[in-house]
Design an enzyme around this catalytic site. Structure first.
Site, PDB file in Angstrom:
ATOM      1  N   LYS A 126       0.865  -1.187   0.000  1.00  0.00           N
ATOM      2  CA  LYS A 126       0.000   0.000   0.000  1.00  0.00           C
ATOM      3  C   LYS A 126       0.887   1.217   0.000  1.00  0.00           C
ATOM      4  O   LYS A 126       2.036   1.164   0.450  1.00  0.00           O
ATOM      5  CB  LYS A 126      -0.884   0.028   1.252  1.00  0.00           C
ATOM      6  CG  LYS A 126      -2.107   0.910   1.115  1.00  0.00           C
ATOM      7  CD  LYS A 126      -3.210   0.184   0.383  1.00  0.00           C
ATOM      8  CE  LYS A 126      -4.402   1.067   0.104  1.00  0.00           C
ATOM      9  NZ  LYS A 126      -5.547   0.233  -0.329  1.00  0.00           N
ATOM     10  N   ASP A 166      -7.074   4.241  -4.466  1.00  0.00           N
ATOM     11  CA  ASP A 166      -7.740   4.068  -3.175  1.00  0.00           C
ATOM     12  C   ASP A 166      -8.390   5.433  -2.915  1.00  0.00           C
ATOM     13  O   ASP A 166      -8.664   6.172  -3.871  1.00  0.00           O
ATOM     14  CB  ASP A 166      -6.735   3.661  -2.084  1.00  0.00           C
ATOM     15  CG  ASP A 166      -7.412   3.171  -0.796  1.00  0.00           C
ATOM     16  OD1 ASP A 166      -7.833   2.016  -0.760  1.00  0.00           O
ATOM     17  OD2 ASP A 166      -7.549   3.960   0.158  1.00  0.00           O
TER      18      ASP A 166
END
Ligand code: NDP
Ligand code: 2IT
Length: 449
Positions: A126, A166
């Site tokens: 991430k 995201d």
């Protein structure tokens, strides 16, 4: 509690003292897989739990850019390459002012297990930045993305690490990031990013995939308990990518979506949300859900005041938290249960606090856990990567059919593991058990690296 588990959790806590979200995510997984740890005493000698909780690599970097007034602004960029046992690092980028190392690490940790559940060859990662895209011009967004990629490019690659979107990162941002990567590398490596626009290598149905996937998972979970989506009332927090397409698919199954929200407040429309108008407000105008009142003055808007979102006070059969972590607290869980909620489906990552999840399960509410229920986005990213490798496109229907099969398989794996480990109906544990088994098998096979 298993002694090794206890000891490892304490060590991880001491090593990461200022990272509450990360510790919450680790504890949530480890405390539900105790039966596997019990059965594998060799894990202690292999430091399996400590190794999984330690990212393979963390990169932080300066992101300087110039705003429209000529002012230089400095943000911080992150990429946490957490675990590559199953495939190249894979996971989204979040641009939001709240971003810090704890949040990126919790998201990266979740991504390891989520990606394992998809059954596709992708590891966990991430990244993101504390950059706030709200109110920025397209040129400012572009300059920020170019600066971000000017450092990130040396750490990623289609067989190394493949970022995607995201919160705050959609097709616009991916486009600017891809353009800068291509310019620096002087090579067209289509599979280095996913969530690309369709005209240059994006996958049909990637935009819809997380929300659609959540509803496919919900459909399977309800089916296992003799229920369907048809005729159910649904409330969905957030009004971004995940919320919008969860709303669309839920409606197509005959559910009535009555509420959506953003960080400022929520709208309630007893006639059912006008989704085309929401898309116009959010996807075209980049506006606020409050703007819904301009066309639908009969709807009710409630401002958010405290910690708890007002959306969870609305009576509903199915609640879908699709905004952010820890947005559904114990108070909200009590309110939902009091109002007779049947199921909660986590579209966001870790949206329920641990206390909220425990309470809902205790009350017999069905919980679709994030790392399983929202895996459709990353699964479709992996399908995008495979299309890029093949230099080929699937049709929308082909991608959607693959997504549906993947989500159905994920639900079945959650159910099988919940049954096998004597916690029938607890898909939170089922998801963790299935994924943890796969990750520890892979790590054992690949040795101490
Ligand atoms: P978007 O940026 O498209 O939308 C985010 C939505 O959540 C907005 O409505 C936003 O409201 C709201 N929100 C964000 N932060 C907060 C906050 N701190 N408090 C209250 N509301 C907030 O993001 P996505 O829809 O892509 O992501 C939503 C969630 O789904 C995230 O948890 C993400 O990690 C998760 N997810 C996303 C996937 C994807 O493919 N995009 C895949 C799997 C999970 P506002 O505009 O007011 O900020
Ligand atoms: O949380 C997630 O799974 C995502 N934001 C999607 C990641 C991806 O690589 O598509």
């Amino acid at each position: 509690m298993n002694k090794y588990l206890d000891k490892a959790l304490e060590e991880i806590r001491l090593k990461n003292p200022n990272e509450p979200e990360f510790l919450q995510a680790v504890k949530e997984v480890y405390c539900t897989v105790e039966q596997i740890i019990d059965k594998n005493p060799q894990f202690e000698k292999l430091a399996m739990l400590e190794r999984i909780a330690e990212p393979e690599r963390i990169i932080t970097f300066r992101v300087p850019w110039v705003d429209d007034n000529g002012q230089v602004v400095v943000n911080r960029g992150y990429r946490v390459q957490f675990n590559s046992v199953i495939g190249p690092y894979k996971g989204g980028l979040r641009f939001h002012p709240s971003v810090n190392q704890s949040i990126i690490k919790f998201l990266g940790f979740e991504q390891i297990f989520k990606n394992a559940l998809t059954g596709l060859p992708i590891g966990g990662a991430k990244g993101g930045s504390d950059f706030d895209p709200k109110g920025k011009s397209d040129n400012e967004i572009m300059r920020f993305c170019q600066s971000f990629m000017t450092e990130l490019y040396r750490h990623i690659g289609q067989d190394v690490d493949v970022p995607a979107g995201d919160i705050g990162v959609g097709a616009r941002e991916i486009g600017y990031l891809f353009g800068q990567y291509k310019k620096i590398k002087n090579a067209y490596e289509g599979g280095v990013l996913t969530g690309k626009a369709i005209c240059y290598g994006g996958s049909l149905a990637r935009k819809e995939a997380t929300g659609y996937g959540l509803i496919f998972y919900m459909r399977e979970m309800l089916k296992a308990h003799g229920q369907t989506l048809n005729g159910k009332t649904v409330t969905i927090s957030g009004s971004g990518n995940v919320a919008i397409y969860a709303c669309e698919k839920a409606m197509s199954y005959g559910a009535k979506v009555v509420a959506l929200s953003d960080s400022s407040g929520c709208i309630y429309d007893k006639n059912g949300i006008d989704l085309d108008y929401i898309k116009e407000i959010k996807e075209v105008n980049r506006g606020r859900v409050k703007d819904y009142l301009q066309k639908h003055p009969e709807a009710v808007y409630t401002e958010r005041t405290g910690e708890d979102s007002p959306i969870w006070n609305i009576k509903t059969d199915i609640a879908l938290p699709c905004a952010t972590q820890n947005e559904l607290t114990l108070n909200s869980a009590k309110k939902l249960a009091e109002n007779g909620v049947l199921a909660v489906g986590e579209g966001a990552n870790m949206p329920c606090t641990q206390e909220a999840t425990d309470y809902l399960l205790e009350k017999g509410v069905l919980v679709a856990p994030a790392k399983a229920a929202n895996a459709g986005g990353v699964a479709t990213s992996a399908i995008e990567m495979s299309q890029n490798s093949m230099r080929f496109y699937y049709t929308f229907e082909e991608v959607e059919a693959k997504l549906d099969r993947i989500m159905t398989n994920i639900f079945n794996a959650c159910k099988e593991n919940a049954d096998k480990y004597n916690c029938p109906g607890n898909y939170v544990a089922g998801a963790n058990l299935a994924a943890f088994q796969k990750i520890t098998d892979g790590m054992t096979a690949q040795g101490v690296v």
